[in-house]
Design a protein around this motif. Sequence first.
Motif, short mmCIF file in Angstrom:
data_model
loop_
_atom_site.label_atom_id
_atom_site.label_comp_id
_atom_site.label_asym_id
_atom_site.label_seq_id
_atom_site.Cartn_x
_atom_site.Cartn_y
_atom_site.Cartn_z
N GLU A 101 0.77 -1.26 0.16
CA GLU A 101 0.04 0.00 0.16
C GLU A 101 0.86 1.28 0.10
OE1 GLU A 101 -2.95 -0.78 3.02
OE2 GLU A 101 -3.29 -2.61 2.53
N ILE A 102 1.99 0.97 -0.62
CA ILE A 102 3.00 2.16 -0.61
C ILE A 102 2.57 3.51 -1.18
CG2 ILE A 102 4.39 1.80 -2.40
CD1 ILE A 102 6.87 2.05 -0.21
N TYR A 103 1.52 3.38 -2.01
CA TYR A 103 1.11 4.67 -2.78
C TYR A 103 -0.31 4.96 -2.32
CZ TYR A 103 4.76 3.58 -6.31
OH TYR A 103 5.98 3.38 -6.80
N GLU A 104 -0.45 4.48 -1.14
CA GLU A 104 -1.84 4.97 -0.59
C GLU A 104 -2.44 6.14 -0.63
OE1 GLU A 104 -1.35 4.44 4.13
OE2 GLU A 104 -3.34 4.48 3.47
N LYS A 105 -1.35 7.22 -0.33
CA LYS A 105 -1.73 8.89 -0.27
C LYS A 105 -1.41 9.37 -1.58
CE LYS A 105 -1.86 8.94 4.06
NZ LYS A 105 -2.88 9.13 5.09
N ILE A 106 -0.96 8.41 -2.47
CA ILE A 106 -0.76 9.32 -3.99
C ILE A 106 -2.03 8.68 -4.79
CG2 ILE A 106 0.78 9.73 -5.98
CD1 ILE A 106 2.97 9.10 -3.85
N ILE A 107 -2.99 9.49 -4.53
CA ILE A 107 -4.39 8.92 -5.09
C ILE A 107 -5.33 10.04 -5.35
CG2 ILE A 107 -5.44 8.82 -2.78
CD1 ILE A 107 -6.68 6.15 -3.46
N TYR A 108 -5.96 10.11 -6.46
CA TYR A 108 -6.70 11.08 -6.98
C TYR A 108 -8.43 11.00 -7.03
CZ TYR A 108 -1.89 10.92 -8.74
OH TYR A 108 -0.63 10.92 -8.85
N GLY A 109 -8.63 11.08 -5.96
CA GLY A 109 -10.07 11.12 -5.74
C GLY A 109 -10.82 9.80 -5.41
#
Length: 379
Positions: free
Chosen positions: A199-207
């Motif tokens: 889940e390393i990209y959990e904050k890099i999310i668009y909406g």
Amino acid sequence: MLSRRLNGIEESATIKMGHLAKQLQEEGKDVLNFSLGEPDFKTPDHICEAAKKALDLGYTHYTSSAGITELREEIAKKIREENKVDVKAEDVIVTTGGKQAIYEVMMSVLDEGDEVIFLDPAWVTFEAAVRIAGGKPRWAKRVEKGVKYDSLESAVSEKTKMIILNSPNNPVGYVLGESELKEIAEFALEHNLLVLSDEIYEKIIYGRRHVSIASLDGMRERTIIINGFSKTYAMTGWRIGYAIAPAAIITGMLKIQQHSVTCAPSISQFAALAALINSQECVKEMVAEFKRRREVIVKRLNDLGLRCLNPEGSFYAFVNTSNYGNDLEFTERLLKEVYIIVTPGSAFGPAGKDYVRFSFATSMVNIVAGMERIEEMLR
Ligand SMILES: Cc1ncc(COP(=O)(O)O)c(C=O)c1O
């Protein structure tokens, strides 16, 4: 001279392309590098300040192998509050980057010949880590919308031990929704599988909303969450990641950690603590910038006949090259004709054959210049 364990293990395709870019730059070529999954932002000041303070206070020695207590507690709190998973500090191991956590998991749970299912295409290191630990990859095709349940069924056997998920995803940029995760959870329960959820990209999310599969009924006990600070806080060089896992797996990972790296770097652990406990405004700003870049690169690529979906998360555009040849041909053309470096999709698994991955963790100036060069090349 080398062990059988390394048979068929390729150099990391993403790192290899990064090295190639550096080499060409050193030769004086005007290279634009779209291969590296590394935020181009500076690590936020307050995080750097916390590291300087840790240095001044003399926190320059080994720490407890699983990580400093304050950091493990803060990570557990974050996971409870944001990911809705019931976790205590003892369930957390701090590692030298998410990669180390993944290796430790594989070395702890896989025996020779155990099979691991990947949703094809998947980030390069998963396959390498599985193979090095003696496991065998089995590819399940993931279609653009929704996971094909059948194809998971066709990938499973009595030797299957684990399924690997990575949402938000590298390289495709999809985010698995709750209904897809429920389907995968049912599958894991039915076949008694472990789930490694990166889940390393959990904050890099668009909406979209990030959901951890570990929060679904019956999944906490069979899920290993991998996360870290590299992407969210632009801290790739600090080498801090972590895993949340069932107690027996944490014990296994700790043994490997103690006999390999001992612990994650002490100064970096204090920096990571500062990242978690302070304002998250810096993350919002970086994500807003990624979003602006995403809008530009995705539109320009599609206009050029390089079809790609709008990534829902992460900072990658996974681009279909079939109008111009396969991934290797197109990668080579970009490199030779216009000094643009991307990663060929087949590095990520069989389904990546007609795709290349563009990372937009690079400046808007580079993105605009890169798209102009490609336009000229294709004209
Ligand atoms: C899906 C995924 N997981 C884990 C990592 C590892 O990051 P680190 O070892 O820097 O924490 C990466 C880095 O590229 C990644 O893309």
